[in-house]
Design an enzyme around this catalytic site. Structure first.
Site, PDB file in Angstrom:
ATOM      1  N   HIS A   1      44.444  60.159  53.443  1.00  0.00           N
ATOM      2  CA  HIS A   1      44.994  58.901  52.910  1.00  0.00           C
ATOM      3  C   HIS A   1      45.999  58.255  53.861  1.00  0.00           C
ATOM      4  CE1 HIS A   1      42.957  59.702  49.195  1.00  0.00           C
ATOM      5  NE2 HIS A   1      43.667  60.774  48.926  1.00  0.00           N
TER       6      HIS A   1
ATOM      7  N   TYR B   1      42.939  71.320  43.899  1.00  0.00           N
ATOM      8  CA  TYR B   1      44.221  71.594  43.242  1.00  0.00           C
ATOM      9  C   TYR B   1      44.193  72.718  42.225  1.00  0.00           C
ATOM     10  CZ  TYR B   1      45.071  67.544  45.948  1.00  0.00           C
ATOM     11  OH  TYR B   1      45.151  66.714  47.018  1.00  0.00           O
TER      12      TYR B   1
HETATM   13  C1  OKP Z   1      45.100  63.491  47.538  1.00  0.00           C
HETATM   14  B1  OKP Z   1      43.793  64.087  48.088  1.00  0.00           B
HETATM   15  C2  OKP Z   1      49.326  61.611  39.412  1.00  0.00           C
HETATM   16  C3  OKP Z   1      48.206  60.925  40.170  1.00  0.00           C
HETATM   17  C4  OKP Z   1      48.435  60.998  41.632  1.00  0.00           C
HETATM   18  C5  OKP Z   1      47.322  61.143  43.729  1.00  0.00           C
HETATM   19  C6  OKP Z   1      46.099  61.795  44.278  1.00  0.00           C
HETATM   20  C7  OKP Z   1      46.175  62.115  45.731  1.00  0.00           C
HETATM   21  C8  OKP Z   1      44.991  62.936  46.162  1.00  0.00           C
HETATM   22  N1  OKP Z   1      48.862  62.558  38.462  1.00  0.00           N
HETATM   23  N2  OKP Z   1      47.230  61.081  42.316  1.00  0.00           N
HETATM   24  O1  OKP Z   1      42.788  63.161  48.349  1.00  0.00           O
HETATM   25  O2  OKP Z   1      43.232  65.165  47.337  1.00  0.00           O
HETATM   26 ZN    ZN Z   2      41.439  64.503  46.876  1.00  0.00          ZN
END
Ligand code: OKP
Ligand code: ZN
Length: 338
Positions: free
Chosen positions: A156, A320
């Site tokens: 990102h 995660y």
């Molecule tokens: C990073 B990667 C809060 C929502 C926040 C952010 C996601 C970032 C993902 N619960 N979400 O691409 O795995």
């Molecule tokens: Zn992701």
């Protein structure tokens, strides 16, 4: 297969992300990598540690070619003793103001999920260094398959705005370095759209980018990832997105993966190197996502990727569920080496 990992990822441990004013436990935690390292070692893989990085020479040159040097210098030089979150986002020209670091940070970031911790720089630059080393192992013909296990993730992180738990774009470091040696394809199979990687290469034809992900109407990064985003200028038709609905199964994912690979490998592109942004948050048990891929499928996914027969760097992005991420990675790595 060489596996590099970055033990100093422990230095970066954000506690909180703020969503809609709510303070939530941060999902991008050190346990993720600890679980992957333990599972790889249990499966008898040797891991090579990349312990630290000095920000100079080729590493600095590559990072400052893919990111705004003002951002990188700021991240390197700003020392914080407490977690640093932005308060006001600058949507105009970057202004190197002298205010509180929380205000300066607003020049370069997009969300409240990506705080700067006291040692974020060390962890992020080491992960970038490991990605550069992985690319160099391919460029120098010492290896055809290298996996980089570490954090923070990178996909990102764009040219000058970072977010989504990402600070430096590790996959872009590997891709940009290899682009001096041949045409490069980046395939992003993280659950979330690889908006940073797309941004960095959007106007380039020498690095083609493709992402398979949750539709942005529903999930982060929300403001990018549609299939109408196809690149521009010299990079026109060199970016492709596959936004998907919730609940995707192995059987539904596989033909989409095959379309993505067919697009990457078409005669106009002819990539000579492959970079995979591997997110294991597509798993059915992931706490922040809604795809339904199974552990066994990661082996099939990787075997399908290996059909391209390209020298390949795999860079870890998300995933995660800290209990199964390692087992999923082992399945992927075994499938790739087949
Ligand atoms: C990073 B990667 C809060 C929502 C926040 C952010 C996601 C970032 C993902 N619960 N979400 O691409 O795995
Ligand atoms: Zn992701």
């Amino acid at each position: 297969m060489t596996i590099l990992y970055t033990p100093n990822h422990h230095l970066h441990h954000p506690q909180h992300e703020i969503f809609n004013g709510e303070v939530l436990a941060h999902a991008e935690v050190p346990d993720r990598v600890d679980n992957m390292v333990a599972a790889l070692q249990a499966a008898e893989y040797d891991l090579e540690a990349v312990n630290e990085a000095t920000y100079e020479g080729q590493l600095q040159a590559v990072i400052e070619q893919i990111h705004d040097p003002r951002y990188v210098h700021w991240l390197q030089q700003t020392s914080v003793t407490e977690p640093l979150y932005p308060s006001v986002f600058n949507h105009g020209e970057t202004a190197l103001v002298h205010g509180h670091p929380s205000i300066q940070w607003g020049n370069f970031c997009t969300d409240l999920f990506t705080p700067i911790m006291p040692q974020t720089w060390s962890a992020a630059v080491t992960m970038a260094e490991a990605s550069l080393q992985a690319a160099e192992l391919l460029a120098s013909h010492q290896q055809r398959l290298v996996t980089v296990v570490g954090r923070p993730p990178g996909h990102h992180a764009g040219k000058s705005r970072v977010g989504g738990y990402c600070y430096l774009n590790n996959a872009a470091v590997a891709a940009h370095h290899l682009s001096a040696h041949g045409r490069v394809a980046v395939l992003d199979v993280d659950y979330h759209h690889g908006n940073g990687t797309q941004d960095i290469f959007y106007e380039r034809a020498d690095v083609i980018t493709c992402s398979i992900h949750a539709h942005p109407d529903r999930k982060f990064p929300y403001f990018a990832g549609l299939d109408t985003e196809i690149g521009t200028g010299p990079g026109l038709n060199c970016n492709r997105n596959f936004p998907l609905p919730a609940g995707i199964t192995d059987q539904e994912y596989q033909p989409i993966l095959e379309s993505a690979l067919a697009w990457l490998a078409q005669p106009q592109h002819q990539p000579e190197y492959l970079i995979i942004s591997l997110g294991l948050d597509t798993h059915e048990s992931d706490p922040i996502a809604d795809f339904q891929l199974t552990t066994a499928y990661y082996r099939q996914m990787a075997t399908t990727l290996s059909d391209l027969h390209l020298p390949t760097v795999v860079v870890l992005e998300g995933g995660y569920n800290t209990k199964v991420i390692g087992e999923n990675l082992v399945n992927f790595v075994q499938g790739l080496a087949n």
